[in-house]
Write a protein that holds these residues in place. Structure first.
Motif, PDB file in Angstrom:
ATOM      1  N   GLY A  74      -0.853   0.189   8.612  1.00 25.12           N
ATOM      2  CA  GLY A  74      -0.045   0.045   9.823  1.00 25.12           C
ATOM      3  C   GLY A  74       0.386  -1.395  10.043  1.00 25.12           C
ATOM      4  O   GLY A  74       1.518  -1.665  10.443  1.00 25.12           O
ATOM      5  N   GLY A  75      -0.512  -2.340   9.761  1.00 25.20           N
ATOM      6  CA  GLY A  75      -0.171  -3.760   9.893  1.00 25.20           C
ATOM      7  C   GLY A  75       0.913  -4.182   8.922  1.00 25.20           C
ATOM      8  O   GLY A  75       1.839  -4.918   9.282  1.00 25.20           O
ATOM      9  N   LEU A  76       0.818  -3.698   7.683  1.00 27.20           N
ATOM     10  CA  LEU A  76       1.850  -4.014   6.696  1.00 27.20           C
ATOM     11  C   LEU A  76       3.190  -3.382   7.076  1.00 27.20           C
ATOM     12  O   LEU A  76       4.247  -3.982   6.858  1.00 27.20           O
ATOM     13  N   THR A  77       3.138  -2.201   7.672  1.00 26.07           N
ATOM     14  CA  THR A  77       4.367  -1.555   8.126  1.00 26.07           C
ATOM     15  C   THR A  77       5.010  -2.356   9.258  1.00 26.07           C
ATOM     16  O   THR A  77       6.243  -2.479   9.312  1.00 26.07           O
ATOM     17  N   ILE A  78       4.210  -2.904  10.135  1.00 26.69           N
ATOM     18  CA  ILE A  78       4.742  -3.737  11.222  1.00 26.69           C
ATOM     19  C   ILE A  78       5.408  -4.985  10.643  1.00 26.69           C
ATOM     20  O   ILE A  78       6.477  -5.401  11.099  1.00 26.69           O
ATOM     21  N   ILE A  79       4.800  -5.580   9.624  1.00 25.48           N
ATOM     22  CA  ILE A  79       5.400  -6.754   8.977  1.00 25.48           C
ATOM     23  C   ILE A  79       6.745  -6.375   8.352  1.00 25.48           C
ATOM     24  O   ILE A  79       7.727  -7.118   8.466  1.00 25.48           O
ATOM     25  N   LEU A  80       6.815  -5.207   7.715  1.00 27.85           N
ATOM     26  CA  LEU A  80       8.085  -4.742   7.149  1.00 27.85           C
ATOM     27  C   LEU A  80       9.127  -4.507   8.245  1.00 27.85           C
ATOM     28  O   LEU A  80      10.305  -4.811   8.071  1.00 27.85           O
ATOM     29  N   TYR A  81       8.696  -3.983   9.379  1.00 29.33           N
ATOM     30  CA  TYR A  81       9.620  -3.741  10.485  1.00 29.33           C
ATOM     31  C   TYR A  81      10.178  -5.052  11.031  1.00 29.33           C
ATOM     32  O   TYR A  81      11.363  -5.139  11.361  1.00 29.33           O
TER      33      TYR A  81
END
Length: 127
Positions: A74-81
């Motif tokens: 989820g944290g990596l997805t937030i960084i991608l967002y």
């Protein structure tokens, strides 16, 4: 009598002089410059598809593991967002420059989603 062959290729020069001046380089990492309607559409689709692909690649393995790994995914997805949002803002500012309005109007286009569609219909200015 001269016969005209309708299947013959034209004899005229179809290349345009100064074509490099018409289509400038695209600056994808800074807000300076301009981006046309078609480039905005194509780059928007490319960045969106890249984001979806990277999100699946990053999220699915961590979700399959479960537990605390889900938080990492989820944290990596937030960084991608955040990276997607950065490109969205950059392209919006460049499109504002193309229609000769301040880049600060990009805030309006980002906050009100349907107003963003206007950028696809207003032609850019020459020069």
């Amino acid at each position: 009598m001269e016969q005209n062959n309708v299947y013959q290729s034209p004899n005229s020069d179809l290349s345009k002089e100064g074509q490099d001046e018409i289509y400038g380089d695209l600056n994808i990492l800074n807000a300076k410059g301009r981006i046309g309607r078609v480039r905005l559409l194509v780059w928007g689709i490319m960045v969106g598809l890249l984001f979806i692909g990277l999100t699946v690649i990053v999220s699915v393995p961590f979700a399959a593991i479960g537990g605390a790994a889900t938080l990492v995914g989820g944290g990596l997805t937030i960084i991608l967002y955040v990276a997607l949002l950065y490109f969205y803002v950059i392209y919006t500012i460049q499109r504002c420059h193309d229609i000769n309005i301040s880049g600060w109007f990009s805030i309006l286009f980002i906050i009100i989603p349907f107003v963003y569609l206007v950028l696809y219909f207003i032609p850019g200015t020459k020069g």
